[in-house]
Design a protein around this motif. Structure first.
Motif, PDB file in Angstrom:
ATOM      1  N   GLU A   1      65.842 -16.563  47.416  1.00  0.00           N
ATOM      2  CA  GLU A   1      65.685 -15.920  46.150  1.00  0.00           C
ATOM      3  C   GLU A   1      64.177 -15.926  46.098  1.00  0.00           C
ATOM      4  O   GLU A   1      63.519 -15.149  45.511  1.00  0.00           O
ATOM      5  CB  GLU A   1      66.409 -16.547  44.937  1.00  0.00           C
ATOM      6  CG  GLU A   1      66.215 -15.910  43.672  1.00  0.00           C
ATOM      7  CD  GLU A   1      66.797 -16.718  42.715  1.00  0.00           C
ATOM      8  OE1 GLU A   1      66.828 -15.845  41.309  1.00  0.00           O
ATOM      9  OE2 GLU A   1      67.594 -17.638  42.902  1.00  0.00           O
ATOM     10  N   THR A   2      63.540 -17.048  46.225  1.00  0.00           N
ATOM     11  CA  THR A   2      62.277 -17.288  46.207  1.00  0.00           C
ATOM     12  C   THR A   2      61.221 -16.288  46.923  1.00  0.00           C
ATOM     13  O   THR A   2      60.380 -15.650  46.631  1.00  0.00           O
ATOM     14  CB  THR A   2      61.692 -18.645  46.503  1.00  0.00           C
ATOM     15  OG1 THR A   2      62.181 -19.700  45.850  1.00  0.00           O
ATOM     16  CG2 THR A   2      60.172 -18.697  46.159  1.00  0.00           C
TER      17      THR A   2
ATOM     18  N   ASP B   1      62.452 -13.241  48.473  1.00  0.00           N
ATOM     19  CA  ASP B   1      62.892 -12.103  48.327  1.00  0.00           C
ATOM     20  C   ASP B   1      62.098 -11.661  47.030  1.00  0.00           C
ATOM     21  O   ASP B   1      61.770 -10.458  46.854  1.00  0.00           O
ATOM     22  CB  ASP B   1      64.379 -11.722  48.102  1.00  0.00           C
ATOM     23  CG  ASP B   1      65.129 -11.973  49.430  1.00  0.00           C
ATOM     24  OD1 ASP B   1      64.302 -11.887  50.436  1.00  0.00           O
ATOM     25  OD2 ASP B   1      66.257 -12.060  49.471  1.00  0.00           O
ATOM     26  N   ARG B   2      61.972 -12.367  45.860  1.00  0.00           N
ATOM     27  CA  ARG B   2      61.574 -12.128  44.530  1.00  0.00           C
ATOM     28  C   ARG B   2      59.749 -11.712  44.868  1.00  0.00           C
ATOM     29  O   ARG B   2      59.242 -10.880  44.254  1.00  0.00           O
ATOM     30  CB  ARG B   2      61.639 -13.130  43.516  1.00  0.00           C
ATOM     31  CG  ARG B   2      62.931 -12.953  42.992  1.00  0.00           C
ATOM     32  CD  ARG B   2      63.145 -14.023  41.759  1.00  0.00           C
ATOM     33  NE  ARG B   2      64.445 -13.860  41.079  1.00  0.00           N
ATOM     34  CZ  ARG B   2      64.860 -14.613  39.951  1.00  0.00           C
ATOM     35  NH1 ARG B   2      64.034 -15.434  39.601  1.00  0.00           N
ATOM     36  NH2 ARG B   2      65.804 -14.200  39.466  1.00  0.00           N
ATOM     37  N   ARG B   3      59.273 -12.796  45.633  1.00  0.00           N
ATOM     38  CA  ARG B   3      57.884 -12.402  45.771  1.00  0.00           C
ATOM     39  C   ARG B   3      57.538 -11.114  46.733  1.00  0.00           C
ATOM     40  O   ARG B   3      56.788 -10.411  46.324  1.00  0.00           O
ATOM     41  CB  ARG B   3      57.244 -13.577  46.813  1.00  0.00           C
ATOM     42  CG  ARG B   3      56.160 -13.438  47.402  1.00  0.00           C
ATOM     43  CD  ARG B   3      54.913 -13.543  46.314  1.00  0.00           C
ATOM     44  NE  ARG B   3      53.396 -13.432  46.844  1.00  0.00           N
ATOM     45  CZ  ARG B   3      52.936 -14.750  47.294  1.00  0.00           C
ATOM     46  NH1 ARG B   3      53.495 -15.804  47.507  1.00  0.00           N
ATOM     47  NH2 ARG B   3      51.656 -14.411  48.021  1.00  0.00           N
TER      48      ARG B   3
ATOM     49  N   GLU C   1      59.495  -8.243  46.630  1.00  0.00           N
ATOM     50  CA  GLU C   1      59.888  -7.459  45.553  1.00  0.00           C
ATOM     51  C   GLU C   1      58.657  -7.088  44.728  1.00  0.00           C
ATOM     52  O   GLU C   1      58.229  -6.158  44.551  1.00  0.00           O
ATOM     53  CB  GLU C   1      61.094  -7.855  44.746  1.00  0.00           C
ATOM     54  CG  GLU C   1      61.604  -6.662  43.957  1.00  0.00           C
ATOM     55  CD  GLU C   1      62.827  -6.945  43.270  1.00  0.00           C
ATOM     56  OE1 GLU C   1      63.245  -5.999  42.335  1.00  0.00           O
ATOM     57  OE2 GLU C   1      63.330  -8.053  43.240  1.00  0.00           O
ATOM     58  N   LYS C   2      58.193  -8.173  44.258  1.00  0.00           N
ATOM     59  CA  LYS C   2      57.121  -8.127  43.235  1.00  0.00           C
ATOM     60  C   LYS C   2      55.898  -7.428  43.895  1.00  0.00           C
ATOM     61  O   LYS C   2      55.129  -6.677  43.166  1.00  0.00           O
ATOM     62  CB  LYS C   2      56.575  -9.400  42.673  1.00  0.00           C
ATOM     63  CG  LYS C   2      55.579  -9.486  41.733  1.00  0.00           C
ATOM     64  CD  LYS C   2      55.341 -11.092  41.298  1.00  0.00           C
ATOM     65  CE  LYS C   2      54.142 -11.000  40.338  1.00  0.00           C
ATOM     66  NZ  LYS C   2      53.645 -12.413  39.865  1.00  0.00           N
TER      67      LYS C   2
ATOM     68  N   GLU D   1      65.410   0.297  42.985  1.00  0.00           N
ATOM     69  CA  GLU D   1      66.601  -0.075  42.139  1.00  0.00           C
ATOM     70  C   GLU D   1      67.941   0.513  42.426  1.00  0.00           C
ATOM     71  O   GLU D   1      69.023  -0.370  42.412  1.00  0.00           O
ATOM     72  CB  GLU D   1      66.370   0.468  40.595  1.00  0.00           C
ATOM     73  CG  GLU D   1      65.285  -0.342  39.830  1.00  0.00           C
ATOM     74  CD  GLU D   1      65.496  -1.998  39.586  1.00  0.00           C
ATOM     75  OE1 GLU D   1      66.714  -2.275  39.430  1.00  0.00           O
ATOM     76  OE2 GLU D   1      64.607  -2.766  40.032  1.00  0.00           O
TER      77      GLU D   1
END
Length: 461
Positions: free
Chosen positions: A310-311, A313-315, A317-318, A407
């Motif tokens: 999650e860490t 992937d979120r980075r 994506e951001k 999305e």
């Protein structure tokens, strides 16, 4: 031993003209007219059973033959059987066990030699009539196919039935045809058969069969063979084509790639950045995994570094949305060129069918077939001269931004997108203040504008 029997048979529950009440009432009248009491009769009912079915395969008929009543009456002869062989077997059984067969319409009465002969003749006529009807239906379908007409049933996806000159033909259904083209375009541009089937509303097997058939070319098959003109060579055009030959060939090549794994999409369970992120030390790719508590991870195969999925992937994506979220989503379309590969292939297939015909043709037909062969050679030569497959790829905007597209994408689609954009993620040890280094496109000498040009994204207006 049962004295009287009434045999009732109904092929379909909705057969109103031969309803059970009609059959029963007629049998009762016959019994009363011949001095029997209908209340003494035992009914043997075969519901939903065809008259062509063997006697022993009918439950009620098997029971009747086991009980051996002295007299058995049915509404009409076809209630007993619809084939000569089965009726003759019933007559032979009745004679062997002293059972009289009769019908309420008095068409048969096997208690007399004349009645037995009449029964056999009527049964033969019934079978002849059934075979003639089946033959007429088969001949009618064959005639309609040879004329390019629609025989019967629902039209295939992409088409509708149109009546002209008192006959049914296929015409393009604009809405369904547009949906089919969109689905085919998505499939060729990286989607899957299952995903594009959902676009059409068809099941995956239905969509797969449609793409493997010549239907979207406006042609048909019968018993596995392409329906052709009387010469057995030229396909009959049942409707205008929805797809060009080259488009259908591209679809089948894509399906073959998916089937053989040549272009297999990542599994749904595969982490988004698997095969994209690497270890700072060994440069090996980070694989997916889970912690002792079942939390998804990225880990180096050699065990150098680990990070929560999650860490990472979120980075990613951001940074993706910050860099490209305002840009327009585009798809690749082919422009220019004159790719006649599919048409050349179709001409070769026609030549193969023609060669097969010529191998068995007599002197009378050989001249005609040789003339067709020359026409086909001329056609193939024209196609080969016009064949110029060089094309250029053009990026066409879909009308939505990359943020909007992101999305809507699932994990596998996001992974393909990131890979196509040249994403590189490097995971550093825990001692580093920032453990993740994210870059896009060619790193050395490649400015942001060059990277965007390479991946062909256009800024949204």
């Amino acid at each position: 031993m049962t004295t009287l029997g009434i045999y009732l048979r109904l092929s379909r529950e909705s057969a109103d003209s031969a309803s059970l009440d009609t059959q029963r009432a007629a049998a009762h009248r016959w019994l009363e007219a011949h001095g029997y009491d209908p209340s003494d009769a035992v009914e043997y009912l075969d519901a939903g059973v065809s008259g062509t079915k063997p006697l022993e395969d009918r439950k009620a008929m098997s029971g009747l033959m086991a009980d051996r009543p002295s007299v058995v009456v049915a509404w009409k002869l076809d209630r007993f059987a619809r084939s000569v062989s089965e009726f003759l077997r019933l007559v032979a059984w009745a004679e062997a066990h002293g059972v009289a067969l009769a019908t309420a319409d008095n068409s048969i009465d096997t208690t007399t030699p004349t009645g037995r002969m009449a029964a056999m003749v009527l049964s033969a006529l019934a079978e002849w009539e059934r075979n003639m009807i089946a033959s007429r239906i088969t001949d009618g379908h064959s005639t309609r196919r040879s004329q390019g007409r629609w025989s019967s049933g629902r039209p295939p996806f992409g088409y509708r039935i149109e009546r002209r000159d008192g006959a049914a033909y296929l015409a393009i259904d604009d809405n369904q045809a547009a949906t089919a083209r969109d689905a085919v375009n998505a499939l060729v541009n990286g989607s899957t058969v299952a995903a594009t089937a959902r676009m059409t509303g068809l099941s995956e097997p239905q969509w797969r069969r449609l793409l493997k058939s010549p239907t979207l070319r406006g042609q048909r098959t019968h018993k596995g063979e392409l329906v052709c003109e009387a010469d057995g060579i030229m396909p009959i055009q049942f409707a205008p084509p929805i797809l060009a030959a080259a488009e259908l060939m591209a679809v089948r090549e894509r399906m073959l790639d998916l089937a053989t794994g040549a272009d297999r999409a990542p599994r749904r369970a595969t982490p988004m950045c698997s095969d994209i992120a690497q270890c700072y030390r060994c440069k090996g790719r980070l694989n997916g995994g889970t912690s002792d508590k079942g939390v998804p991870l990225y880990r180096c195969k050699a065990g150098h570094v680990t990070i929560y999925a999650e860490t990472l992937d979120r980075r990613v994506e951001k940074e993706f949305l910050a860099a490209f979220g305002t840009y327009a989503e585009t798809v690749v379309r082919l422009d220019g060129g004159n790719d006649l590969s599919a048409e050349l292939l179709e001409a070769k297939e026609q030549a193969e069918r023609l060669a097969a015909r010529m191998a068995t043709a007599g002197p009378l037909m050989l001249g005609t077939l040789e003339s067709l062969a020359q026409d086909l050679e001329d056609t193939y030569a024209r196609l080969r001269d016009a064949h110029d497959p060089d094309v250029r790829e053009v990026q066409v905007a879909t009308g939505q931004t990359m943020a909007e597209a992101w999305e809507a994408y699932d994990a596998s689609a996001r992974s393909r997108l990131l890979s196509g954009m040249g994403l590189r993620v490097t995971l550093h040890p825990k001692q580093e203040a920032d453990r993740l280094t994210v870059s896009w496109g060619p790193k050395p000498e490649g400015a942001a504008e060059d990277a965007l040009k390479d991946i062909a994204w256009q800024e949204a207006s």
